[in-house]
Design a protein around this motif. Structure first.
Motif, mmCIF file in Angstrom:
data_model
loop_
_atom_site.group_PDB
_atom_site.id
_atom_site.type_symbol
_atom_site.label_atom_id
_atom_site.label_comp_id
_atom_site.label_asym_id
_atom_site.label_seq_id
_atom_site.Cartn_x
_atom_site.Cartn_y
_atom_site.Cartn_z
ATOM 1 N N LYS A 63 0.827 -1.090 -0.210
ATOM 2 C CA LYS A 63 -0.155 0.131 0.018
ATOM 3 C C LYS A 63 0.827 1.288 0.030
ATOM 4 O O LYS A 63 0.465 2.166 -0.743
ATOM 5 C CB LYS A 63 -0.805 0.114 1.246
ATOM 6 N N ARG A 64 1.912 1.419 0.747
ATOM 7 C CA ARG A 64 2.711 2.396 0.849
ATOM 8 C C ARG A 64 3.429 2.759 -0.403
ATOM 9 O O ARG A 64 3.632 3.821 -0.875
ATOM 10 C CB ARG A 64 3.724 2.331 2.053
ATOM 11 N N ASN A 65 4.123 1.645 -0.804
ATOM 12 C CA ASN A 65 5.055 1.998 -2.117
ATOM 13 C C ASN A 65 4.276 1.947 -3.522
ATOM 14 O O ASN A 65 5.012 2.076 -4.518
ATOM 15 C CB ASN A 65 6.203 0.599 -2.221
ATOM 16 N N SER A 66 2.963 1.619 -3.657
ATOM 17 C CA SER A 66 2.441 1.633 -4.857
ATOM 18 C C SER A 66 2.540 2.559 -5.915
ATOM 19 O O SER A 66 2.493 2.170 -7.018
ATOM 20 C CB SER A 66 0.736 1.404 -4.598
ATOM 21 N N VAL A 67 2.769 3.924 -5.417
ATOM 22 C CA VAL A 67 2.893 5.082 -6.324
ATOM 23 C C VAL A 67 4.201 4.848 -7.117
ATOM 24 O O VAL A 67 4.324 5.099 -8.301
ATOM 25 C CB VAL A 67 2.996 6.356 -5.648
ATOM 26 N N GLY A 73 6.435 11.074 -13.070
ATOM 27 C CA GLY A 73 5.833 12.251 -12.851
ATOM 28 C C GLY A 73 5.221 12.625 -11.587
ATOM 29 O O GLY A 73 4.419 13.528 -11.595
ATOM 30 N N ARG A 74 4.960 11.499 -10.897
ATOM 31 C CA ARG A 74 4.072 11.562 -9.733
ATOM 32 C C ARG A 74 4.946 11.692 -8.421
ATOM 33 O O ARG A 74 5.958 11.123 -8.428
ATOM 34 C CB ARG A 74 3.323 10.189 -9.310
ATOM 35 N N LEU A 75 4.161 12.449 -7.300
ATOM 36 C CA LEU A 75 4.848 12.606 -6.077
ATOM 37 C C LEU A 75 4.723 11.121 -5.484
ATOM 38 O O LEU A 75 3.653 10.752 -5.101
ATOM 39 C CB LEU A 75 4.718 13.799 -5.537
ATOM 40 N N TYR A 76 5.861 10.538 -4.709
ATOM 41 C CA TYR A 76 5.970 9.718 -3.759
ATOM 42 C C TYR A 76 6.455 10.058 -2.733
ATOM 43 O O TYR A 76 7.409 10.425 -2.190
ATOM 44 C CB TYR A 76 6.869 8.610 -4.185
ATOM 45 N N PHE A 124 0.164 14.791 -0.388
ATOM 46 C CA PHE A 124 0.754 15.105 -1.542
ATOM 47 C C PHE A 124 1.349 13.674 -2.508
ATOM 48 O O PHE A 124 1.469 13.869 -3.653
ATOM 49 C CB PHE A 124 1.996 15.980 -1.496
ATOM 50 N N ASN A 125 1.014 12.774 -1.795
ATOM 51 C CA ASN A 125 1.283 11.387 -2.426
ATOM 52 C C ASN A 125 0.506 10.920 -3.441
ATOM 53 O O ASN A 125 -0.561 11.170 -3.498
ATOM 54 C CB ASN A 125 1.127 10.179 -1.074
ATOM 55 N N ASP A 126 1.202 10.641 -4.478
ATOM 56 C CA ASP A 126 0.656 10.277 -6.017
ATOM 57 C C ASP A 126 -0.041 11.439 -6.741
ATOM 58 O O ASP A 126 -0.940 11.342 -7.586
ATOM 59 C CB ASP A 126 -0.456 9.300 -5.467
#
Length: 173
Positions: A63-67, A73-76, A124-126
């Motif tokens: 769940k945490r690292n899915s991004v 170009g997405r924020l992780y 801001f995640n994802d």
DNA sequence: CATTCGATCGGG
DNA sequence: CCGATCGAATGA
């Protein structure tokens, strides 16, 4: 000629190519009172692929690292040591886990410090890095910069081989 | 359910 | 050098 805002295509390629191109670029942030601040990216680290034992993605998708597995170009953004938010930008295509950690700006040293400075947290995640989301990247003015590559910080748990790979890129100023 | 452990930082 | 601080990961 004004600076170019970095699009998804910039990040959707080999992570180390992105790192070479990203160091020295600008991280831009518009605050809630509409003030725009721009910072020079001076230190980053690459976490790339399925084999990288220092990467959150090494043990598979969670769940945490899915991004990291999503499009480029997405924020992780994740919480570290219970108190510090780490800012990464994803690279590579959908399905390939990769991201670049922003460790320092010329004006602010430290991955936890810079998120605090820019008011960046888990919300801001994802998010896509673009002006609509009040956080984006801009190309550097000069074509070439002096950079040095060194081992990543705080990843001793990944063993001698992976912890010593020179995946940290520092602006040599 | 209990315990461990961080992609860190600031204080002593 | 060490404590803070908490969610993810791991194991019983």
């Amino acid at each position: 000629m004004s600076a170019e805002s970095l699009k998804e295509a910039f990040f959707e390629r080999d992570s180390f190519e992105v790192a070479e191109a990203l160091i020295g670029c600008r991280l831009c942030r518009k605050s809630s009172d509409q003030v725009i601040s721009k910072y020079t990216i001076s230190e980053i680290e690459v976490y790339d692929g399925f084999e990288d034992r220092a990467s959150h993605a090494f043990k598979g998708k969670t769940k945490r690292n899915s991004v990291m597995f999503g499009p480029a170009g997405r924020l992780y953004v994740y919480l570290c040591y219970g108190k510090h938010w780490m800012l990464n930008i994803t690279t590579q295509r959908y399905g390939y886990p990769a991201a670049i950690l922003i460790r320092a700006l010329s004006e602010c040293e430290g991955p936890g410090r810079l998120t605090k400075r820019l008011s960046i947290d888990g919300g801001f995640n994802d998010l896509v890095a673009n002006k609509n989301n009040s956080i984006w990247f801009e190309n550097r003015a000069s074509q070439t910069v002096q950079l040095k590559k060194m081992p990543r910080v705080g990843v001793a748990y990944s063993g001698p081989v992976w912890s010593q790979k020179p995946f940290r890129y520092c602006l040599d100023s």
